[in-house]
Design an enzyme around this catalytic site. Structure first.
Site, short mmCIF file in Angstrom:
data_model
loop_
_atom_site.label_atom_id
_atom_site.label_comp_id
_atom_site.label_asym_id
_atom_site.label_seq_id
_atom_site.Cartn_x
_atom_site.Cartn_y
_atom_site.Cartn_z
N LYS A 1 -24.69 31.50 14.12
CA LYS A 1 -24.78 30.35 15.23
C LYS A 1 -23.40 30.52 15.98
O LYS A 1 -23.38 30.43 17.45
CB LYS A 1 -24.58 28.97 14.71
CG LYS A 1 -25.95 28.82 13.70
CD LYS A 1 -26.08 27.47 12.82
CE LYS A 1 -25.09 27.31 11.72
NZ LYS A 1 -25.23 28.26 10.84
N ARG B 1 -27.38 18.18 10.96
CA ARG B 1 -27.86 19.00 9.97
C ARG B 1 -28.56 18.26 8.98
O ARG B 1 -28.98 18.71 7.75
CB ARG B 1 -26.41 19.30 9.15
CG ARG B 1 -26.32 20.94 8.82
CD ARG B 1 -24.88 20.72 8.14
NE ARG B 1 -24.67 22.14 7.68
CZ ARG B 1 -23.75 23.06 8.36
NH1 ARG B 1 -23.52 22.86 9.66
NH2 ARG B 1 -23.52 24.21 7.80
N ARG C 1 -17.88 38.58 6.24
CA ARG C 1 -17.26 38.02 7.44
C ARG C 1 -15.74 37.65 6.90
O ARG C 1 -15.35 37.44 5.83
CB ARG C 1 -17.89 36.61 7.65
CG ARG C 1 -17.04 35.83 8.57
CD ARG C 1 -17.69 34.40 8.96
NE ARG C 1 -18.12 33.52 8.00
CZ ARG C 1 -18.90 32.70 8.02
NH1 ARG C 1 -19.35 32.16 9.35
NH2 ARG C 1 -19.22 31.71 7.11
N ARG D 1 -13.26 33.18 4.31
CA ARG D 1 -13.35 31.76 4.30
C ARG D 1 -13.58 31.30 2.80
O ARG D 1 -14.50 32.03 2.06
CB ARG D 1 -14.54 31.09 5.16
CG ARG D 1 -14.35 30.54 6.22
CD ARG D 1 -15.44 30.26 7.33
NE ARG D 1 -16.42 29.53 6.69
CZ ARG D 1 -17.46 28.80 7.26
NH1 ARG D 1 -17.43 29.37 8.56
NH2 ARG D 1 -18.44 28.25 6.75
N ARG E 1 -25.00 26.60 -0.42
CA ARG E 1 -25.00 26.24 1.04
C ARG E 1 -26.45 26.54 1.37
O ARG E 1 -26.90 25.80 2.16
CB ARG E 1 -23.97 26.94 1.86
CG ARG E 1 -22.46 26.46 1.63
CD ARG E 1 -21.48 27.47 2.26
NE ARG E 1 -21.69 27.72 3.53
CZ ARG E 1 -21.18 28.70 4.08
NH1 ARG E 1 -20.15 29.60 3.45
NH2 ARG E 1 -21.10 28.87 5.51
P1 AP5 Z 1 -21.59 33.51 12.18
O1 AP5 Z 1 -21.62 33.58 13.54
O2 AP5 Z 1 -20.00 33.19 11.57
O3 AP5 Z 1 -22.62 32.52 11.31
P2 AP5 Z 1 -22.86 31.08 11.29
O4 AP5 Z 1 -24.16 30.71 11.62
O5 AP5 Z 1 -21.79 30.44 12.34
O6 AP5 Z 1 -22.35 30.74 9.91
P3 AP5 Z 1 -21.59 29.50 9.18
O7 AP5 Z 1 -20.90 29.99 7.88
O8 AP5 Z 1 -20.26 29.24 10.10
O9 AP5 Z 1 -22.36 28.40 9.14
P4 AP5 Z 1 -22.46 27.36 8.45
O10 AP5 Z 1 -23.78 26.40 9.24
O11 AP5 Z 1 -22.79 27.45 6.92
O12 AP5 Z 1 -21.19 26.82 8.29
P5 AP5 Z 1 -20.07 25.62 9.07
O13 AP5 Z 1 -18.76 26.16 9.37
O14 AP5 Z 1 -20.96 25.06 10.09
O15 AP5 Z 1 -21.86 34.84 11.35
C1 AP5 Z 1 -21.72 35.23 10.04
C2 AP5 Z 1 -21.33 36.65 10.02
O16 AP5 Z 1 -22.43 37.87 10.28
C3 AP5 Z 1 -20.15 37.09 10.66
O17 AP5 Z 1 -19.44 37.98 10.06
C4 AP5 Z 1 -20.67 37.88 11.95
O18 AP5 Z 1 -19.78 38.87 12.52
C5 AP5 Z 1 -21.80 38.32 11.53
N1 AP5 Z 1 -23.22 38.24 12.18
C6 AP5 Z 1 -23.68 37.33 13.01
N2 AP5 Z 1 -24.76 37.63 13.77
C7 AP5 Z 1 -25.11 38.85 13.12
C8 AP5 Z 1 -26.05 39.54 13.63
N3 AP5 Z 1 -27.25 39.24 14.35
N4 AP5 Z 1 -26.02 40.95 12.86
C9 AP5 Z 1 -25.23 41.21 12.15
N5 AP5 Z 1 -23.94 40.66 11.77
C10 AP5 Z 1 -24.09 39.29 12.40
O19 AP5 Z 1 -20.00 24.44 7.90
C11 AP5 Z 1 -19.38 24.51 6.90
C12 AP5 Z 1 -19.30 23.50 5.99
O20 AP5 Z 1 -18.91 22.18 6.64
C13 AP5 Z 1 -20.66 23.09 5.40
O21 AP5 Z 1 -21.21 23.67 4.23
C14 AP5 Z 1 -20.36 21.54 5.29
O22 AP5 Z 1 -19.74 20.99 3.88
C15 AP5 Z 1 -19.64 20.91 6.41
N6 AP5 Z 1 -20.45 20.45 7.67
C16 AP5 Z 1 -20.48 21.05 8.79
N7 AP5 Z 1 -21.28 20.58 9.65
C17 AP5 Z 1 -21.86 19.50 8.78
C18 AP5 Z 1 -22.84 18.62 9.15
N8 AP5 Z 1 -23.14 18.33 10.37
N9 AP5 Z 1 -23.06 17.69 8.32
C19 AP5 Z 1 -22.32 17.72 6.94
N10 AP5 Z 1 -21.69 18.82 6.47
C20 AP5 Z 1 -21.46 19.52 7.68
#
Ligand code: AP5
Length: 219
Positions: free
Chosen positions: A13, A87, A126, A159, A170
């Site tokens: 994302k 979410r 990552r 992270r 997760r």
């Molecule tokens: P990356 O682009 O970083 O992936 P992402 O989908 O953004 O993953 P996140 O871990 O950030 O998502 P998440 O939803 O779990 O965490 P968030 O920060 O929102 O890519 C990942 C890796 O793969 C990178 O190294 C990249 O280079 C590589 N990559 C990407 N695309 C690729 C491809 N096509 N091919 C190969 N490699 C690739 O949330 C964290 C925490 O915050 C949650 O667990 C929760 O506790 C809280 N939180 C956040 N939002 C909410 C909400 N709305 N409600 C409640 N709690 C929330």
């Protein structure tokens, strides 16, 4: 244009948002990034979110909805892309109500679909910059100098919630609480929903995303 980007942890994302905001002039609003900034700043909100994030659970809806409503108000006329929010079905419903109060709606939902086994590979590899938030991968997206951010020279970090145990939690949380959000949008007649194969490499995924959004812009 107002877009929601859905997908499991590690679906890419954040990676796709970087390209989408440049192409369409949108504001990138990542709930995870905002929470991490709040934690780094030691705010009350950040302290409340900490234990949920570290265990792979969701932060309570009331905290997130208020936080994101404040962020959305600052979006430019061109619009925004929401990354990681909504979410839960309740968050989606609150978002719809809040937008409807100003005669707005979510125009498109991009659903990044990825196999669970690929998620694990992406998360363990990552690396992120603690200063500017840039995201790398030890195999797929290497910095020019190993472990050093290309933008500001900071040492890259892993992270804390990317450990295998927390990633497993997760993913479970995603399947139980966030997948139903896709059906919420499919069943509403307000927003177009596009499934995108996110197992492909990042450039190929961008091509698929741009195809959908370019068509939407033309309509
Ligand atoms: P990356 O682009 O970083 O992936 P992402 O989908 O953004 O993953 P996140 O871990 O950030 O998502 P998440 O939803 O779990 O965490 P968030 O920060 O929102 O890519 C990942 C890796 O793969 C990178 O190294 C990249 O280079 C590589 N990559 C990407 N695309 C690729 C491809 N096509 N091919 C190969 N490699 C690739 O949330 C964290 C925490 O915050 C949650 O667990 C929760 O506790 C809280 N939180 C956040 N939002 C909410 C909400 N709305 N409600 C409640 N709690 C929330």
């Amino acid at each position: 244009m107002r877009i929601v980007l859905l997908g499991a942890p590690g679906a890419g994302k954040g990676t796709q948002c970087k390209h989408i905001v440049v192409r369409y002039g949108l504001l990138h609003l990542s709930s995870g990034d905002i929470l991490r900034q709040e934690r780094a700043a030691g705010t009350e909100l950040g302290k409340k979110a900490q234990s949920y994030m570290d265990s792979g659970a969701l932060v309570p809806d009331e905290i997130i909805v208020e936080m994101m409503a404040g962020a959305i108000k600052k979006a430019p006329e061109a619009g925004f892309i929401l990354d990681g929010f909504p979410r839960t079905v309740n968050q989606a419903d609150e978002l719809d109500k809040s937008l409807a109060s100003t005669n707005k709606k979510i125009d498109a939902v991009l659903n990044l679909k990825i196999d669970d086994r690929i998620v694990a590979e992406r998360m363990t590899g990552r690396r992120s910059c603690p200063q500017c938030g840039a995201v790398y991968h030890i195999e797929n997206l290497k910095p020019k100098v190993e472990e050093i951010c290309d933008n500001d020279g900071a040492r890259l970090v892993q992270r804390p919630d990317d450990s295998p145990e927390v990633v497993a939690n997760r993913l479970k949380t995603y399947h139980q609480q966030t997948e139903p959000v896709v059906d919420y949008y499919r069943n509403s007649n307000n927003s177009a929903v596009y499934d995108i194969d996110a197992n492909k490499d990042a450039d190929e995924v961008s091509v698929l995303v741009f195809e959908k959004l370019d068509a939407l812009v033309k309509t």
